[in-house]
Design an enzyme around this catalytic site. Structure first.
Site, mmCIF file in Angstrom:
data_model
loop_
_atom_site.group_PDB
_atom_site.id
_atom_site.type_symbol
_atom_site.label_atom_id
_atom_site.label_comp_id
_atom_site.label_asym_id
_atom_site.label_seq_id
_atom_site.Cartn_x
_atom_site.Cartn_y
_atom_site.Cartn_z
ATOM 1 C CB THR A 96 -3.607 4.531 -6.287
ATOM 2 O OG1 THR A 96 -4.612 3.901 -5.667
ATOM 3 C CG2 THR A 96 -3.450 4.232 -7.615
ATOM 4 C CE LYS A 171 -6.529 2.074 -7.991
ATOM 5 N NZ LYS A 171 -7.953 2.192 -7.497
ATOM 6 C CE LYS A 239 -3.175 9.277 -6.349
ATOM 7 N NZ LYS A 239 -3.258 8.167 -5.703
HETATM 8 P P1 NAP Z 1 -7.913 10.823 1.771
HETATM 9 O O1 NAP Z 1 -9.206 10.875 2.332
HETATM 10 O O2 NAP Z 1 -7.597 12.135 0.998
HETATM 11 O O3 NAP Z 1 -6.965 10.430 2.993
HETATM 12 C C1 NAP Z 1 -5.764 10.337 2.670
HETATM 13 C C2 NAP Z 1 -4.862 9.900 4.170
HETATM 14 O O4 NAP Z 1 -3.447 10.183 3.890
HETATM 15 C C3 NAP Z 1 -5.098 10.854 5.263
HETATM 16 O O5 NAP Z 1 -5.139 10.100 6.179
HETATM 17 C C4 NAP Z 1 -4.022 11.898 4.998
HETATM 18 O O6 NAP Z 1 -3.814 12.516 6.260
HETATM 19 C C5 NAP Z 1 -3.026 11.141 4.765
HETATM 20 N N1 NAP Z 1 -1.881 12.006 3.998
HETATM 21 C C6 NAP Z 1 -1.740 12.165 2.960
HETATM 22 N N2 NAP Z 1 -0.502 12.878 2.650
HETATM 23 C C7 NAP Z 1 0.151 12.648 3.690
HETATM 24 C C8 NAP Z 1 1.507 13.153 4.428
HETATM 25 N N3 NAP Z 1 2.328 13.529 3.414
HETATM 26 N N4 NAP Z 1 1.927 12.589 5.496
HETATM 27 C C9 NAP Z 1 1.067 11.998 6.304
HETATM 28 N N5 NAP Z 1 -0.100 11.467 6.090
HETATM 29 C C10 NAP Z 1 -0.485 11.833 4.818
HETATM 30 O O7 NAP Z 1 -7.845 9.789 0.658
HETATM 31 P P2 NAP Z 1 -8.344 8.347 0.374
HETATM 32 O O8 NAP Z 1 -9.814 8.423 -0.581
HETATM 33 O O9 NAP Z 1 -8.439 7.594 1.682
HETATM 34 O O10 NAP Z 1 -7.215 7.669 -0.667
HETATM 35 C C11 NAP Z 1 -5.922 6.997 -0.032
HETATM 36 C C12 NAP Z 1 -5.590 6.375 -1.056
HETATM 37 O O11 NAP Z 1 -6.325 5.311 -1.756
HETATM 38 C C13 NAP Z 1 -4.878 7.134 -2.449
HETATM 39 O O12 NAP Z 1 -3.677 6.792 -3.108
HETATM 40 C C14 NAP Z 1 -6.061 6.985 -3.230
HETATM 41 O O13 NAP Z 1 -5.638 7.081 -4.745
HETATM 42 C C15 NAP Z 1 -6.432 5.484 -2.982
HETATM 43 N N6 NAP Z 1 -7.854 5.223 -3.563
HETATM 44 C C16 NAP Z 1 -8.947 5.874 -3.131
HETATM 45 C C17 NAP Z 1 -10.231 5.464 -3.334
HETATM 46 C C18 NAP Z 1 -11.254 6.292 -3.025
HETATM 47 O O14 NAP Z 1 -12.534 6.058 -3.778
HETATM 48 N N7 NAP Z 1 -11.096 7.433 -2.128
HETATM 49 C C19 NAP Z 1 -10.591 4.243 -4.048
HETATM 50 C C20 NAP Z 1 -9.435 3.483 -4.447
HETATM 51 C C21 NAP Z 1 -7.988 4.022 -4.133
HETATM 52 P P3 NAP Z 1 -4.652 13.931 6.830
HETATM 53 O O15 NAP Z 1 -6.076 13.323 7.532
HETATM 54 O O16 NAP Z 1 -3.714 14.807 7.812
HETATM 55 O O17 NAP Z 1 -4.956 14.681 5.498
#
Ligand code: NAP
Length: 288
Positions: A96, A171, A239
């Site tokens: 997102t 979104k 965010k």
């Molecule tokens: P998350 O669990 O915090 O995972 C983030 C992922 O991105 C991890 O694999 C992290 O690596 C990687 N990452 C972050 N910054 C990075 C960087 N600078 N360089 C390399 N890798 C990086 O987040 P998530 O919940 O999966 O969400 C991911 C996206 O989907 C976000 O944009 C969020 O807004 C969106 N989203 C989330 C949900 C939800 O319910 N969680 C729903 C809809 C949309 P590490 O493992 O090394 O930290």
């Protein structure tokens, strides 16, 4: 197909898993290598040391990381995914992020002979795990046609919304709706409790009528229990809302309720609830 998946967080880990289960040859990259190793052990695919290595020879490179800057970090530079992709390959970003970033990546990808789709998702961790996400996609029709059957492995509704950036704009609409909805739900439940009603009974009967919503049906019990340590984190929501508010300044739409709810979420962060679920808005009303 030979695919790559970058970013194995709460969302990316199960999404990449669905691709492997469907029989695709998936190479993953995760900044914290241990997660990539776990994933490969669980799903039988391979893991790479850099985004460039993961992207090498992949027909489609998927990614799902945190925010605009994170996307740029994993794509650019000598170890970034762009460096590993061959002409004709397609990049699909499930992060997102802003619509501006999507348009920038679309330009960058086209200049390199690559395709690009912005494809943010909705449905949360449960949707990612059960393969029932809503996927809102921006980009050209030919790229969408190529990626749609693959995204269908984790998407229940995969919809092409038009040009690059339109997935992210859709979104944003989703997040604007949720902000107002959750605040309304919090006010209603708090009122029910203060009025001396059986709030659970009130929520149950109301959920059969015109005020029914996903948030009401799935969240009222945990909200009334004061349980918020799960779900979609307030930090992520802030965010997303900052992206919505910046876009609204550009397109001159008014988002008064969204701006207010964003301030309420800031108060939640100040209470140490950055990782709490977005339904924690009730906490501010119940414990002012
Ligand atoms: P998350 O669990 O915090 O995972 C983030 C992922 O991105 C991890 O694999 C992290 O690596 C990687 N990452 C972050 N910054 C990075 C960087 N600078 N360089 C390399 N890798 C990086 O987040 P998530 O919940 O999966 O969400 C991911 C996206 O989907 C976000 O944009 C969020 O807004 C969106 N989203 C989330 C949900 C939800 O319910 N969680 C729903 C809809 C949309 P590490 O493992 O090394 O930290």
């Amino acid at each position: 197909m030979k695919l790559a998946f970058i970013g194995l967080g709460v969302m990316g880990f199960p999404m990449a898993g669905h691709l492997a289960k469907a029989g695709h040859q998936v190479t993953v990259y995760n900044r914290t290598q241990a997660k990539a190793q776990d994933w490969a052990k669980q799903h039988g695919g391979s893991h790479a040391a850099t985004p460039a290595d993961a992207a090498k020879d992949a027909e489609i490179v998927f990614m799902c990381v945190g925010n605009d800057d994170d996307v740029r970090q994993v794509l650019n530079g000598t170890t970034g995914a762009f460096a590993g992709m061959s002409a004709g390959a397609l990049l699909v970003d499930h992060t997102t992020a802003s619509a501006e970033l999507a348009r920038e990546l679309d330009r960058d990808a086209k200049a390199k002979g690559l395709g690009f789709l912005d494809a943010p998702v909705s449905g949360g961790q449960a949707g990612a795990e059960t393969g029932k996400l809503t996927v809102m996609v921006g980009g050209d029709a030919a790229s969408f046609a190529r990626a749609e059957p693959v995204m269908a492995h984790y998407g229940r509704a995969v919809t092409h919304m038009g040009e690059a950036g339109n997935g992210q704009l859709t979104k944003m609409v989703n997040q604007i709706l949720i902000a107002g909805l959750v605040q309304g739900l919090s006010e209603g439940l708090n009122f029910a409790v203060k009025a001396g009603l059986d709030a659970r009974k009130a929520a149950e009967v109301i959920s059969k009528g015109a005020a029914q919503s996903w948030q009401l049906e799935n969240r009222y019990q945990t909200m009334l229990d004061g349980k918020f340590d799960y779900g979609f984190a307030v930090d992520w929501m802030r965010k997303d809302l900052s992206i919505c508010l910046a876009e609204a300044r550009r397109n001159k739409s008014a988002l008064p309720v969204t701006a207010l709810v964003d301030q309420f979420y800031e108060r939640i962060q100040e209470r140490g609830g950055g990782r709490w679920d977005t339904s924690s808005l009730l906490h501010l009303l119940a414990k002012p």
